[in-house]
Design a protein around this motif. Structure first.
Motif, short mmCIF file in Angstrom:
data_model
loop_
_atom_site.label_atom_id
_atom_site.label_comp_id
_atom_site.label_asym_id
_atom_site.label_seq_id
_atom_site.Cartn_x
_atom_site.Cartn_y
_atom_site.Cartn_z
N CYS A 1 1.96 -3.37 23.87
CA CYS A 1 2.12 -2.65 22.61
C CYS A 1 1.75 -1.18 22.74
O CYS A 1 0.92 -0.79 23.59
N VAL A 2 2.36 -0.36 21.88
CA VAL A 2 2.07 1.06 21.82
C VAL A 2 1.27 1.34 20.56
O VAL A 2 1.30 0.58 19.59
N LEU A 3 0.54 2.46 20.56
CA LEU A 3 -0.22 2.86 19.38
C LEU A 3 0.71 3.51 18.37
O LEU A 3 1.68 4.17 18.73
N VAL A 4 0.36 3.34 17.09
CA VAL A 4 1.14 3.91 15.99
C VAL A 4 0.22 4.79 15.16
O VAL A 4 -0.91 4.41 14.83
N ASP A 5 0.70 5.97 14.81
CA ASP A 5 -0.08 6.92 14.03
C ASP A 5 0.03 6.58 12.54
O ASP A 5 0.97 7.01 11.87
N MET A 6 -0.92 5.78 12.05
CA MET A 6 -0.95 5.40 10.64
C MET A 6 -2.37 5.56 10.11
O MET A 6 -3.33 5.65 10.88
N THR A 7 -2.51 5.58 8.80
CA THR A 7 -3.79 5.85 8.19
C THR A 7 -4.82 4.76 8.48
O THR A 7 -4.46 3.57 8.56
N TYR A 8 -6.07 5.16 8.62
CA TYR A 8 -7.18 4.22 8.74
C TYR A 8 -7.98 4.15 7.44
O TYR A 8 -9.07 3.60 7.40
N ASN A 9 -7.39 4.69 6.39
CA ASN A 9 -7.94 4.52 5.05
C ASN A 9 -7.45 3.18 4.53
O ASN A 9 -6.47 3.08 3.81
N GLY A 35 0.82 -1.20 0.00
CA GLY A 35 0.00 0.00 0.00
C GLY A 35 0.86 1.25 0.00
O GLY A 35 2.01 1.25 -0.42
N TYR A 36 0.27 2.32 0.48
CA TYR A 36 0.92 3.63 0.54
C TYR A 36 0.75 4.18 1.95
O TYR A 36 -0.10 3.72 2.71
N PRO A 37 1.54 5.18 2.33
CA PRO A 37 1.32 5.79 3.65
C PRO A 37 -0.09 6.36 3.82
O PRO A 37 -0.61 6.39 4.94
N PHE A 38 -0.71 6.77 2.72
CA PHE A 38 -2.05 7.38 2.80
C PHE A 38 -3.17 6.39 2.48
O PHE A 38 -4.34 6.71 2.61
#
Length: 304
Positions: free
Chosen positions: A159-167, A60-63
């Motif tokens: 585990c820690v949360l990661v800021d990644m897209t939910y798209n 996929g992509y970062p977005f």
């Protein structure tokens, strides 16, 4: 689809290149269907009760990401079950992948009810069945190789949360399908050279007998040059490395897809090959009658 509470997670805030994390959880099954939904950066391998249930992340992509929805019912038994999910963070940009943060998101549903999902505080660990943080390139186009060892893991890291897209969208193509195992035939005992018998693509399966602890390298290629496989070319290395104690050990490598016809083993003293070959996984095609006027065109089409 993912549970609304499912989040992107990882086992630390500062992942290193070629890091392997594992997540394991027990669950009860007494119904008719179990579904595991997963998306990982960069890839994942899922086992249920020790049996391979899915692998092969669609890039996929970062977005924008893509998820797999896996029907794991056939791997479940009535009563207690366990899933083991290993995710690989490669951490390098290549021709086949745009690097993002390390992360995985998943949901397990049994008969429509969510029984497990990724969240802050879920337990994970370092999967030491893989050699962590190796940075040997298959090539600049394909990225890092993936090496394995006889090791253990413990899921005891919150585990820690990661800021990644939910798209996150459904996988847009089918998954590859497994063909019968293509075992290599030993053609040169001195050089440990094996012939698959044809060009194919898939994943490595190898079984060793180690009379003492040691290492092994399994190289692969499309042709033989100077009596062996030319696997190391200008900083690129088309090979897998293994570490093992004394005993018999079987490895299946699902994180790196390989192709070729020939395999060559480089073994420490005391280590032998019991069997080696490729598990072919190819894209499912519908076979239609298709005739071309030019015989050469027809041969090219049939080969393709």
């Amino acid at each position: 689809m993912f549970d609304k509470n499912a989040k992107w997670i990882w086992i630390n805030n500062e992942p290193k290149q070629n890091e392997y994390a594992v997540f394991e959880q027990k669950f009860d099954f007494s119904g008719d269907k179990a579904t595991f939904t997963v998306c990982a950066e960069k890839d994942y391998v899922l086992y249920v009760n020790g049996k391979l249930a899915g692998f092969g992340q669609y890039a996929g992509y970062p977005f924008e990401k893509y998820f797999d929805e896996l029907d794991i019912t056939q791997f479940c038994v009535k009563g207690e079950n366990v899933f083991t999910l290993t995710a690989r963070y490669e951490g390098v940009r290549t021709h086949v992948h745009i690097v993002d943060k390390a992360g995985v998101i998943y949901t397990l549903d049994v008969d429509g009810n969510t029984v497990a999902y990724s969240h802050k505080g879920a337990l994970g660990g370092y999967d030491n069945r893989y050699i962590q943080n190796t940075t040997t390139l298959l090539s600049g186009q394909l990225g890092f190789g993936s090496d394995m060892r006889v090791g253990e893991y413990v899921c005891d890291i919150p585990c820690v949360l990661v800021d990644m897209t939910y798209n996150i969208k459904p996988r847009p193509v089918k998954k590859t399908e497994q063909l019968p195992f293509a075992e290599g035939k030993l053609i040169d005992n001195q050089k440990n050279l094996y012939d698959i018998g044809r060009e194919t693509a898939g994943y490595l399966r190898v079984k060793f007998k180690a009379n003492k602890a040691g290492k092994a390298k399994i190289a692969y290629g499309q042709h033989i040059v100077d009596g062996g496989v030319r696997y190391a070319i200008w900083g690129r290395e088309f090979a897998f490395n293994f570490e093992m104690p004394e005993g018999e050990h079987e490895f299946e490598q699902y994180f790196v897809r390989m192709s070729g016809r020939y395999i060559q083993a480089f073994l420490d003293e005391g280590i032998e090959i019991v069997s080696v070959g490729i598990m072919p996984y190819l894209y499912p095609l519908t076979e239609n009658e298709f005739k071309l006027d030019n015989p050469l065109d027809q041969k090219i089409y049939e080969s393709s």
